[in-house]
Design an enzyme around this catalytic site. Structure first.
Site, PDB file in Angstrom:
ATOM      1  N   GLU A 109       0.831  -1.204   0.000  1.00 59.50           N
ATOM      2  CA  GLU A 109       0.000   0.000   0.000  1.00 59.50           C
ATOM      3  C   GLU A 109       0.868   1.257   0.000  1.00 59.50           C
ATOM      4  OE1 GLU A 109       0.859   1.586   2.914  1.00 59.50           O
ATOM      5  OE2 GLU A 109       1.861  -0.280   3.453  1.00 59.50           O
ATOM      6  N   GLU A 148       4.602  -0.268   0.973  1.00 57.40           N
ATOM      7  CA  GLU A 148       4.716  -0.500  -0.473  1.00 57.40           C
ATOM      8  C   GLU A 148       4.631  -1.983  -0.851  1.00 57.40           C
ATOM      9  OE1 GLU A 148       8.276   1.218  -2.115  1.00 57.40           O
ATOM     10  OE2 GLU A 148       7.980   3.147  -1.130  1.00 57.40           O
TER      11      GLU A 148
END
Length: 354
Positions: free
Chosen positions: A178, A321
């Site tokens: 994310e 991420e």
């Protein structure tokens, strides 16, 4: 038109073949348990993939990592070291191949996709970003619900379609990461609500905030939980009141992938919060989850313990991420490869040491 409720039919994974699978693992040319977590991981993968006979092989096909991006209204209150504009800048960086997650995905062989779930300003004229926008950032959760309840269902439906595309393309392992300034605040609020914990046990320093910012973050999340306490009637309501567009779609993607009997690799604190919600919605989801790493974020270990999860790595990561999920792929492949290729004692003509 209101979005209809989305439900998922998720089968539990049978453990009926565990004795046979475990015997195959135990008879490899090694002392019992000598490969540690790789052995329990191989057993889990064999369960999910339905290995029924000693000669059955395991397979990782078309591994894919999805990064869901969204902005958060609470970020305007200064709960992070960076402003919300950095979410968009990082999404551009992902699209151009320059972020840590790009480097790691190239290294280990993950296909990477980036999904705009609702950053403040969309990135125009850049290939490689999938538009699944639910809005231009959520509402500030200490002042209002993050989103409407039907927005959660809309996000789940989008996520299911996304996972279905990858399933149809032959992917059987999918990982989630994310990007979203302020999303550790949303994840901590979700954790506190779902696990019935004090906010102080859930809130951490995120990207590295100082003590003053941490105190402000803590106070705002406490305010949010107090504001919404009567509305937190179930997992979807928790997402609607406290979540983020990227957390909603990540939760829906976890549910959809488990529905399709795919292996699901969970990254750090935010992804684990999404996994927590998914497991609350459908407990059988837990059978399909592989937890990549224990992050340095306050509360992550407690959430992992709640989910009875043993992460594969503990590297002090706190980037998000999906970086931890990417780094775990070689270990998952190692579990598959030793199960498939390592000789047994009888194959090698070695006296068994079991």
């Amino acid at each position: 038109m209101p979005q209809s409720a989305v439900s998922f039919q998720i089968s539990s994974v049978s453990n009926a073949q565990d004795p046979m699978i475990q015997q195959k693992i135990d008879l490899k040319t090694k002392p019992l348990g000598a490969l540690g977590l790789l052995e329990s991981l191989a057993l889990q993968i064999a369960r999910v993939q339905g290995a029924m006979l000693p000669q059955d092989t395991l397979k990782i096909a078309h591994p894919t990592l999805l990064v869901f991006a969204g902005d958060h209204g609470i970020a305007a209150q200064g709960v992070s070291i960076a402003p919300s504009e950095v979410t968009r800048q990082m999404v551009q960086n992902f699209a151009h191949g320059g972020a840590a997650i790009n480097v790691f995905c190239r290294q280990v062989g993950f296909k990477l996709e980036v999904i705009d779930c609702g950053i403040l300003t969309p990135v125009e004229d850049v290939d490689g970003i999938i538009n699944q926008r639910l809005g231009a950032g959520t509402e500030a959760i200490h002042l209002a619900p993050a989103m409407a309840l039907n927005t959660v269902d809309k996000g789940f439906a989008m996520a299911r379609d996304l996972i279905e595309r990858h399933h149809q393309a032959g992917c059987n392992l999918i990982a989630f990461g994310e990007m979203g300034i302020g999303n550790t605040s949303a994840a901590a609020a979700i954790m506190a609500a779902m696990m019935q914990l004090d906010v102080a046990d859930c809130v951490g320093r995120g990207t590295g905030i100082d003590a003053e910012t941490l105190a402000r973050k803590l106070a705002l999340i406490e305010q949010a939980l107090l504001l919404h306490q009567r509305a937190l009637t179930g997992p979807k309501a928790v997402l609607a009141c406290l979540g983020g567009f990227e957390i909603v779609q990540m939760t829906g993607a976890i549910l959809a992938a488990a529905e399709r009997k795919m292996l699901v690799v969970i990254d750090g604190f935010i992804a684990t919060a999404a996994a927590l919600v998914a497991v609350k919605i459908a407990p059988n989801v837990r059978d399909y989850l592989i937890f990549a790493h224990q992050s340095d974020e306050q509360g992550h270990l407690r959430m992992l313990d709640f989910l009875q999860a043993k992460p594969l790595l503990a590297l002090g990561l706190r980037l998000g991420e999906g970086t931890g999920a990417a780094l775990a792929l070689p270990l998952i492949q190692a579990a598959v490869n030793f199960y498939n290729q390592m000789a047994s004692f009888s194959d090698a003509g070695i006296e068994a040491v079991v």
